[in-house]
Design a protein around this motif. Sequence first.
Motif, short mmCIF file in Angstrom:
data_model
loop_
_atom_site.label_atom_id
_atom_site.label_comp_id
_atom_site.label_asym_id
_atom_site.label_seq_id
_atom_site.Cartn_x
_atom_site.Cartn_y
_atom_site.Cartn_z
N GLY A 130 -17.49 -70.98 17.28
CA GLY A 130 -16.30 -70.45 17.93
C GLY A 130 -15.83 -71.39 19.02
N ALA A 131 -14.55 -71.33 19.32
CA ALA A 131 -13.96 -72.13 20.39
C ALA A 131 -13.33 -71.21 21.41
N SER A 132 -13.57 -71.53 22.68
CA SER A 132 -13.06 -70.70 23.77
C SER A 132 -12.20 -71.53 24.70
N TYR A 133 -11.09 -70.97 25.11
CA TYR A 133 -10.27 -71.58 26.14
C TYR A 133 -10.74 -71.14 27.53
N GLY A 134 -11.61 -70.15 27.57
CA GLY A 134 -12.06 -69.61 28.85
C GLY A 134 -13.57 -69.67 28.99
N SER A 135 -14.19 -68.51 29.02
CA SER A 135 -15.62 -68.45 29.28
C SER A 135 -16.44 -68.86 28.05
N TRP A 136 -17.71 -69.15 28.27
CA TRP A 136 -18.57 -69.59 27.17
C TRP A 136 -19.10 -68.42 26.36
N TYR A 137 -18.78 -67.19 26.77
CA TYR A 137 -19.32 -66.04 26.05
C TYR A 137 -18.22 -65.17 25.41
N GLU A 138 -16.96 -65.64 25.47
CA GLU A 138 -15.88 -64.95 24.77
C GLU A 138 -15.02 -65.99 24.07
N TYR A 139 -14.77 -65.80 22.76
CA TYR A 139 -14.18 -66.85 21.95
C TYR A 139 -12.84 -66.47 21.36
N ASP A 140 -12.01 -67.49 21.18
CA ASP A 140 -10.63 -67.30 20.73
C ASP A 140 -10.44 -67.67 19.26
N TYR A 141 -11.21 -68.60 18.77
CA TYR A 141 -11.06 -69.08 17.40
C TYR A 141 -12.44 -69.16 16.74
N TRP A 142 -12.41 -68.99 15.40
CA TRP A 142 -13.64 -68.97 14.63
C TRP A 142 -13.51 -69.82 13.39
N GLY A 143 -14.64 -70.35 12.96
CA GLY A 143 -14.67 -70.99 11.66
C GLY A 143 -14.97 -69.96 10.59
N GLN A 144 -15.10 -70.46 9.35
CA GLN A 144 -15.30 -69.56 8.21
C GLN A 144 -16.77 -69.20 8.00
N ARG B 151 -24.34 -66.12 14.93
CA ARG B 151 -24.78 -65.79 13.58
C ARG B 151 -24.64 -64.29 13.36
N GLN B 152 -24.52 -63.95 12.11
CA GLN B 152 -24.45 -62.54 11.74
C GLN B 152 -25.24 -62.32 10.47
N ALA B 153 -26.27 -61.50 10.59
CA ALA B 153 -27.09 -61.13 9.45
C ALA B 153 -26.54 -59.84 8.86
N PRO B 154 -26.82 -59.57 7.59
CA PRO B 154 -26.33 -58.34 6.96
C PRO B 154 -26.75 -57.10 7.74
N GLY B 155 -25.77 -56.25 8.02
CA GLY B 155 -26.07 -55.01 8.72
C GLY B 155 -26.27 -55.16 10.21
N LYS B 156 -26.09 -56.36 10.73
CA LYS B 156 -26.30 -56.58 12.17
C LYS B 156 -25.03 -57.10 12.81
N GLU B 157 -24.99 -56.97 14.14
CA GLU B 157 -23.84 -57.47 14.87
C GLU B 157 -23.92 -58.99 15.01
N ARG B 158 -22.75 -59.59 15.23
CA ARG B 158 -22.72 -61.02 15.48
C ARG B 158 -23.36 -61.29 16.83
N GLU B 159 -24.23 -62.31 16.89
CA GLU B 159 -24.91 -62.62 18.14
C GLU B 159 -24.68 -64.08 18.52
N LEU B 160 -24.46 -64.27 19.82
CA LEU B 160 -24.24 -65.61 20.34
C LEU B 160 -25.59 -66.29 20.53
#
Length: 118
Positions: free
Chosen positions: A96-110, A38-47
């Motif tokens: 997000g979808a990852s081909y590798g680790s669960w904490y780094e992602y390759d694809y995102w939805g809108q 999620r990403q709130a206004p003015g904040k970084e995206r958080e897993l």
Amino acid sequence: QVQLVESGGGLVQAGGSLRLSCAASGSISSINAIGWYRQAPGKERELLAAITRDGSLNYDDSVKGRFTISRDNAKNTVYLQMNSLKPDDTAVYYCGASYGSWYEYDYWGQGTQVTVSS
């Protein structure tokens, strides 16, 4: 390529619940993990939560006990059940979808907007 489509966001009162869905299509056979951010206004995206191919679950402490990630393999869909929502949970939620680790992602939805009113 992987396509992800989120749905289920909306406006809810504090203490309420929502269930988000993330439908995956494309080259999904090689996906190792699906996660919710999620990403709130003015904040970084958080897993917030992630589920791996072997069924392992990971949660951020901020949502542990309130949010539950699950999947329906037949529908190629991952869910995020959110209970006891708080105004601080207001954000755009992404999967997000990852081909590798669960904490780094390759694809995102809108993304889908979740707004929790007090």
